[in-house]
Design a protein around this motif. Sequence first.
Motif, PDB file in Angstrom:
ATOM      1  N   MET A 266       0.799  -1.226   0.000  1.00 28.67           N
ATOM      2  CA  MET A 266       0.000   0.000   0.000  1.00 28.67           C
ATOM      3  C   MET A 266       0.825   1.266   0.000  1.00 28.67           C
ATOM      4  SD  MET A 266      -3.308  -0.605   2.149  1.00 28.67           S
ATOM      5  CE  MET A 266      -4.601  -1.295   1.219  1.00 28.67           C
ATOM      6  N   SER A 267       2.055   1.181   0.527  1.00 26.18           N
ATOM      7  CA  SER A 267       2.812   2.423   0.649  1.00 26.18           C
ATOM      8  C   SER A 267       3.196   2.980  -0.693  1.00 26.18           C
ATOM      9  CB  SER A 267       4.084   2.202   1.473  1.00 26.18           C
ATOM     10  OG  SER A 267       3.765   1.745   2.746  1.00 26.18           O
ATOM     11  N   GLY A 268       3.040   2.176  -1.732  1.00 21.33           N
ATOM     12  CA  GLY A 268       3.442   2.664  -3.039  1.00 21.33           C
ATOM     13  C   GLY A 268       2.407   3.562  -3.695  1.00 21.33           C
ATOM     14  N   TYR A 269       1.200   3.587  -3.160  1.00 20.83           N
ATOM     15  CA  TYR A 269       0.142   4.315  -3.837  1.00 20.83           C
ATOM     16  C   TYR A 269      -0.240   5.557  -3.071  1.00 20.83           C
ATOM     17  CZ  TYR A 269      -0.385  -0.010  -6.359  1.00 20.83           C
ATOM     18  OH  TYR A 269      -0.160  -1.115  -7.121  1.00 20.83           O
ATOM     19  N   ARG A 270      -0.306   6.656  -3.796  1.00 19.67           N
ATOM     20  CA  ARG A 270      -0.691   7.920  -3.164  1.00 19.67           C
ATOM     21  C   ARG A 270      -2.090   7.867  -2.599  1.00 19.67           C
ATOM     22  NH1 ARG A 270       1.152  12.950  -6.623  1.00 19.67           N
ATOM     23  NH2 ARG A 270       3.391  12.587  -6.434  1.00 19.67           N
ATOM     24  N   GLN A 296       8.573   6.694   2.016  1.00 20.58           N
ATOM     25  CA  GLN A 296       9.616   6.688   1.005  1.00 20.58           C
ATOM     26  C   GLN A 296      10.601   5.603   1.356  1.00 20.58           C
ATOM     27  OE1 GLN A 296      11.198  10.581   0.850  1.00 20.58           O
ATOM     28  NE2 GLN A 296       9.273  11.483   0.131  1.00 20.58           N
ATOM     29  N   LEU A 297      10.984   4.869   0.335  1.00 21.44           N
ATOM     30  CA  LEU A 297      11.883   3.741   0.545  1.00 21.44           C
ATOM     31  C   LEU A 297      13.199   4.208   1.129  1.00 21.44           C
ATOM     32  CD1 LEU A 297      11.477   1.443  -2.544  1.00 21.44           C
ATOM     33  CD2 LEU A 297      11.150   0.856  -0.179  1.00 21.44           C
ATOM     34  N   GLN A 298      13.630   3.478   2.147  1.00 20.04           N
ATOM     35  CA  GLN A 298      14.929   3.801   2.712  1.00 20.04           C
ATOM     36  C   GLN A 298      15.730   2.529   2.881  1.00 20.04           C
ATOM     37  OE1 GLN A 298      14.640   6.030   6.297  1.00 20.04           O
ATOM     38  NE2 GLN A 298      13.396   7.620   5.364  1.00 20.04           N
ATOM     39  N   ASP A 299      17.024   2.730   2.949  1.00 16.09           N
ATOM     40  CA  ASP A 299      17.910   1.587   3.140  1.00 16.09           C
ATOM     41  C   ASP A 299      18.075   1.314   4.622  1.00 16.09           C
ATOM     42  OD1 ASP A 299      20.143   2.101   0.373  1.00 16.09           O
ATOM     43  OD2 ASP A 299      18.562   0.621   0.689  1.00 16.09           O
ATOM     44  N   TYR A 300      17.893   0.116   4.990  1.00 19.74           N
ATOM     45  CA  TYR A 300      18.162  -0.276   6.366  1.00 19.74           C
ATOM     46  C   TYR A 300      19.233  -1.342   6.372  1.00 19.74           C
ATOM     47  CZ  TYR A 300      14.010   2.162   7.927  1.00 19.74           C
ATOM     48  OH  TYR A 300      13.083   3.119   8.212  1.00 19.74           O
ATOM     49  N   THR A 301      20.216  -1.162   7.261  1.00 13.21           N
ATOM     50  CA  THR A 301      21.243  -2.195   7.364  1.00 13.21           C
ATOM     51  C   THR A 301      20.710  -3.316   8.225  1.00 13.21           C
ATOM     52  OG1 THR A 301      22.564  -0.241   7.805  1.00 13.21           O
ATOM     53  CG2 THR A 301      23.741  -2.310   7.562  1.00 13.21           C
ATOM     54  N   LEU A 302      20.815  -4.509   7.693  1.00 11.39           N
ATOM     55  CA  LEU A 302      20.326  -5.645   8.461  1.00 11.39           C
ATOM     56  C   LEU A 302      21.305  -5.963   9.586  1.00 11.39           C
ATOM     57  CD1 LEU A 302      19.098  -8.141   5.751  1.00 11.39           C
ATOM     58  CD2 LEU A 302      17.726  -6.932   7.407  1.00 11.39           C
ATOM     59  N   TRP A 312      21.873 -10.648   2.257  1.00 10.55           N
ATOM     60  CA  TRP A 312      21.777  -9.248   1.859  1.00 10.55           C
ATOM     61  C   TRP A 312      22.427  -8.409   2.938  1.00 10.55           C
ATOM     62  CZ3 TRP A 312      15.859  -9.994   1.461  1.00 10.55           C
ATOM     63  CH2 TRP A 312      15.537 -10.616   0.236  1.00 10.55           C
ATOM     64  N   SER A 313      23.036  -7.274   2.543  1.00  6.86           N
ATOM     65  CA  SER A 313      23.578  -6.433   3.611  1.00  6.86           C
ATOM     66  C   SER A 313      22.613  -5.316   3.979  1.00  6.86           C
ATOM     67  CB  SER A 313      24.927  -5.848   3.208  1.00  6.86           C
ATOM     68  OG  SER A 313      24.789  -5.250   1.943  1.00  6.86           O
ATOM     69  N   THR A 314      21.887  -4.803   3.012  1.00 11.87           N
ATOM     70  CA  THR A 314      20.878  -3.804   3.354  1.00 11.87           C
ATOM     71  C   THR A 314      19.566  -4.238   2.717  1.00 11.87           C
ATOM     72  OG1 THR A 314      21.213  -2.476   1.371  1.00 11.87           O
ATOM     73  CG2 THR A 314      22.580  -1.942   3.281  1.00 11.87           C
ATOM     74  N   VAL A 315      18.498  -3.649   3.209  1.00 13.25           N
ATOM     75  CA  VAL A 315      17.208  -3.975   2.623  1.00 13.25           C
ATOM     76  C   VAL A 315      16.434  -2.685   2.483  1.00 13.25           C
ATOM     77  CG1 VAL A 315      16.148  -4.402   4.860  1.00 13.25           C
ATOM     78  CG2 VAL A 315      15.212  -5.501   2.830  1.00 13.25           C
ATOM     79  N   LYS A 316      15.667  -2.587   1.401  1.00 15.48           N
ATOM     80  CA  LYS A 316      14.884  -1.377   1.206  1.00 15.48           C
ATOM     81  C   LYS A 316      13.514  -1.572   1.818  1.00 15.48           C
ATOM     82  CE  LYS A 316      16.634   0.808  -2.992  1.00 15.48           C
ATOM     83  NZ  LYS A 316      17.206   1.848  -2.184  1.00 15.48           N
ATOM     84  N   LEU A 317      13.221  -0.659   2.733  1.00 17.24           N
ATOM     85  CA  LEU A 317      11.928  -0.747   3.386  1.00 17.24           C
ATOM     86  C   LEU A 317      11.302   0.630   3.451  1.00 17.24           C
ATOM     87  CD1 LEU A 317      12.456  -2.884   6.600  1.00 17.24           C
ATOM     88  CD2 LEU A 317      11.288  -3.587   4.530  1.00 17.24           C
ATOM     89  N   PHE A 318       9.992   0.640   3.528  1.00 16.25           N
ATOM     90  CA  PHE A 318       9.307   1.870   3.904  1.00 16.25           C
ATOM     91  C   PHE A 318       9.337   1.952   5.426  1.00 16.25           C
ATOM     92  CE2 PHE A 318       7.551   3.102  -0.086  1.00 16.25           C
ATOM     93  CZ  PHE A 318       7.241   1.944  -0.774  1.00 16.25           C
ATOM     94  N   PRO A 319       9.641   3.123   5.979  1.00 16.78           N
ATOM     95  CA  PRO A 319       9.611   3.225   7.441  1.00 16.78           C
ATOM     96  C   PRO A 319       8.254   2.829   8.015  1.00 16.78           C
ATOM     97  CG  PRO A 319      10.664   5.154   6.521  1.00 16.78           C
ATOM     98  CD  PRO A 319      10.143   4.370   5.361  1.00 16.78           C
ATOM     99  N   PHE A 320       7.230   3.011   7.203  1.00 16.90           N
ATOM    100  CA  PHE A 320       5.898   2.654   7.689  1.00 16.90           C
ATOM    101  C   PHE A 320       5.811   1.178   8.033  1.00 16.90           C
ATOM    102  CE2 PHE A 320       1.550   3.134   8.446  1.00 16.90           C
ATOM    103  CZ  PHE A 320       0.889   2.066   7.892  1.00 16.90           C
ATOM    104  N   GLN A 321       6.622   0.371   7.339  1.00 17.58           N
ATOM    105  CA  GLN A 321       6.546  -1.063   7.617  1.00 17.58           C
ATOM    106  C   GLN A 321       7.017  -1.372   9.034  1.00 17.58           C
ATOM    107  OE1 GLN A 321       8.478  -2.046   3.582  1.00 17.58           O
ATOM    108  NE2 GLN A 321       7.273  -3.847   4.078  1.00 17.58           N
ATOM    109  N   ILE A 322       7.988  -0.583   9.513  1.00 14.56           N
ATOM    110  CA  ILE A 322       8.422  -0.785  10.895  1.00 14.56           C
ATOM    111  C   ILE A 322       7.248  -0.470  11.830  1.00 14.56           C
ATOM    112  CG2 ILE A 322      10.191  -0.266  12.581  1.00 14.56           C
ATOM    113  CD1 ILE A 322      11.484  -1.075  10.077  1.00 14.56           C
TER     114      ILE A 322
END
Lengths: 430, 463
Positions: A266-270, A296-302, A312-322
Motif C-alpha cells: 500500500m505504501s506505493g500508492y498515493r 519513502q523507501l529507505q535503506d536499512y542495514t540488516l 543481503w547487507s541492506t534492505v529497502k523498506l518503507f519506514p511505515f513497515q516498521i
Amino acid sequence: STVSGSEAEDRVKRDGGVSDSECRPDSGVPEVPVATDDTPEVLNKALSGLSSRWKNWWVRGILTLAMISFFFFIIYLGPMVLMMIVSIKCFHEIITIGYSVYHSYHLPWFRTLSWYFLLCVNYFFYGETVTDYFFTLVQREEPLRILSKYHRFISFTLYLTGFCMFVLSLVKKHYRLQFYMFGWTHVTLLIVVTQSHLIIHNLFEGMIWFIVPISCVICNDIMAYMFGFFFGRTPLIKLSPKKTWEGFIGGFFSTVVFGILLSYVMSGYRYFVCPVEFNNDSNSFTVDCEPSELFQLQDYTLPSVLQSITGWSTVKLFPFQIHSIALSAFASIMGPFGGFFASGFKRAFKIKDFANTIPGHGGIMDRFDCQYLMATFVNVYIASFIRGPNPTKVIQQLLALRPDQQLHIYNSLKAHLTERGLLATQEEAA
Amino acid sequence: PLNLSHAQRHKRPSTTLYLLCAYAHSCVWSPQEADGQDRLGLHGEGEADMEGECKAHTPDMPPGDGNTPQCLNRALEGLSSRWKNWWIRGILSLTMITGFFLIIYLGPLMLIFVVMSIQIKCFQEIITIGYRVYHSYELPWFRTLSWYFLICVNYFFYGETVADYFGALVRREEPLQFLVRYHRFISFTLYLAGFCMFVLSLVKKHYRLQFYMFAWTHVTLLIVVTQSHLVIQNLFEGMIWFIVPISTVICNDIMAYLFGFFFGRTPLIKLSPKKTWEGFIGGFFSTVVFSFLFAYLLSQYQYFVCPVEYNSETNRFTVECEPSDLFVMQEYTLPATAQNLLRWKTVNLYPFQIHSIALSTFASLIGPFGGFFASGFKRAFKIKDFADTIPGHGGIMDRFDCQYLMATFVHVYIASFIRGPNPSKVLQQLLALQPEQQLSIFNTLRNHLREKGMLPPAVGLKV
C-alpha cells in the motif's frame, strides 16, 4: 445454521445460569430466542450434500469472503459512510440487548431518548471534525460559521435537553430500570461512538491508517482460527474455551508478516498514503500530496544475524513497515482481549450473539469486538509517534486570537526562528 | 451483617469539615427533618418500587445515625425536634460556607487540592453504593480496579492540564518533557493494563456482577472526574469563574428552601415532593439578584479576576494582571421603562455582571434538575443519602448534586462566549512543529498582522 464452535459455550451458559444469581430470580432473565437460520436459500441448496461441520465451515468461509469484498468496495466508495452505518448498527444492537435484559420495551421514552443521545453525541463529534478539516468551507458559509463558533454550546444545550427529558420521564415504579438504561446508553455511547470517531480521525491521516489496522485485526482473527483449527491443543483462557495457545502464537507471527507485506504494497500508492483533504475549489475530497518520509523507501542495514542468513547487507523498506510491526503486534496481543471482553459480556447476559445480522457470524458487534481497542491505539500511536500538531489547526487558532496576543506570539516565534538560524536577520528591517 | 458493619465504618465523618468543636460520639438522629430535599424514608417507597426483583435482596441502608456532635446536642436539648433539625442544618451550613471562604483565602493551590479530595470522596461514595447494591464485597479485585481506573483517568486529565499551564516548567525538566510528549500513549497503556486485568479477573459465576461494576465505575468516572476537571479549568480562568457559579448554586439551594419553607404550597415535581413552585420561583429571582451583587463585589479585586498563572521563576501561582474588558466598569444606557422607574439615564456596570445573570439563570432553572436526578437515583437504589459524612446533610455527593451540570455549563460558556484559544497553548503547539511549517506559519502571520496594521509594512528588501 448455528455455529459449530458453540457447544462449549452452550454448556457454560447453562452452568452460568444457575450460579450467577444476584437478586434476580432466573425466571426474570430473558431467554433470547435461538438464532434462526438466516442462510440464504441458494447457499443451502448448493451445500446440501456436505456434512454439518463442513457446511458450517463453508458458510462461514463464503460469508467471510463476501464481507471482505464488501469492505474493499466500501473503501472505494468512501469509508466515512461505512463507519457511520457500522456505528449506528452497533449502537442499535447493544441497546436492543439492554432492552431485552431489562424488559424495557413497554417504556417507549427510552428508545427515543437513547437515539436522541446518540444523535447529540454524534453531532458533537462530527461537528468538531468538520470544523477541523473543512475549515475554509466553514468560514465561507455564514450559517456554518455560526454553528461552528458556538458548536460546544449548541451541543451542550442539546445534551441538556435530553438530560432534562430523562429526569422528567422518571416514572415512579421504574426508577431503577430507567437509571440502568441511562447508564447502559452512556457506556454504549462511550464505547461505540468514540471508537468510530477515532477511526474517522485515523482515516483523515491517510487511508492506510484505516486499512492496515483493520486488516491486521481481521487477519489475526482468521489466522488464529486456522492455526487453532489445524494445530490447536492447549486452551488459552477459561473465558473462551475454543481459543488455543497455538492459534494465538501462530496468529501473532502470521499477522506480523501479513502487516509487513500489506504495508509494502500500500505504501506505493498515493491514494492510500496521502492525508485526505477537502479541496475548497472543487468541493470534493482529494488525496494528492507529496508522500511524507514515512512512505519513502529507505535503506536499512540488516543486523549481522540476518545478513548471514539471507545474504543481503541492506534492505529497502518503507519506514511505515516498521510501524506496521507495532500495529500488528498490538492487534495480535491486545485485540483478543477485546474479543474476551465481548465473550464475557455475552456470557454475563446469557446471549449467544449480539444479533443475527450476518449468517454464521452473528451481529455486527461480533465482527467488530476485536476492533474496539485498535482504533484508539492507532489514534494514540499517531498522536504520540507520528505527527505533531496539525499546522492548519494551529493557524486557525492563531487567527482566532486577539491582535495583541497574535503580536506577542509573532515576536516569540521570530525570536525562536532567529535563534535557530532559520530567519535571515536582514529579512526584518524596520 | 456484612452490610451493617461496613455501614458502621462510614459513620465516622471527616474531621476537616468541623470548625466548631470536637465530638465524642454520635447520637440518634431523627429522620424526619424539614428541608428542601425529599427525605422519604424507606417505608413509603418500598412497596411501590418493585420491578420484578426480589425485594429481600435490595440492601436496606440503616437510617442515618446522627453524627451531630455532642456539644450541639446539649445546646439544643430544649427545642422541639423540628426546630432542632433546622438549627443543626443551619449551623452546619454556616460552617461549610465559612470553610469555603477560608479555603478561597488560602489560594488556588489549596482549592485544587480541595477539589481533588472532594472528587475522590464523591467517587468513593458512589462506588460504595454500587458495592452494596451488588453485594460485591467478596470480590476484592473490584476495589483495586475501581481505584486504579480513577488514578488512570485523573492522571490523563491532570497531565493534559499540567502540559497546558505549566509549559515553561515542563520545558525545563527533562523527565517531565518525556512524560508530556508521550502523555497520551502512557495514559492509554495504563488504561489498557486495567482493562486487561479486568478481563483476566472475570470469574465464572460472577460475570454479570463484574460487568455491572465495570460500567458503574466508568459512568461514575465520567460524571465525577470530568466535572472536577472542568472545575479546575474554570478556576484557571480566574477564581471568580469558580466562586460565582458555586455560590450561585448554594444560594439557590438555600433560597429555594427558605421560600419553600415560608411560602411553599404547590408541589413542583412528583419526584421530590418537598419542592414547591413558590420555592423555585422565589429562589430564581433571589439568586439572580444575589449573583448580580456578588459579581459586582468580586469584580473589583485582581485576586479573583485574573487568570491563575504559574510563575516559573518563583515556582508559585500568581494572580496578577491587567483586568480584561469584562472586569472594567462600563456605562450602559438603561432602556426607557427602567429609566422612568429609576430616573437614572445610565448605570455603571461590569460586563461580567451581565454574564452572571446568565450563570444564575442556569443555576436556578437547570441546577434543580441535577438535584432531581440525584433524588431519582437515591429512590431507584433505595438509599436515603449517599453517605453520612456531613451531619444533617448526608454525603458530599448530596451537597454537590446540583453542581454537576454547572461546572460543565460554565466551561462551555467560557469557551463559547468569553475567551478564544489559549495563547500559550498555541505557542507551545507552534514550537512543536517542524521548522519548515513554523516558517510558513510565521510568514502567514506576518502578512496577516501587516494587513491589520499591527506591523509596519515591509520595506522593499532583497533577500
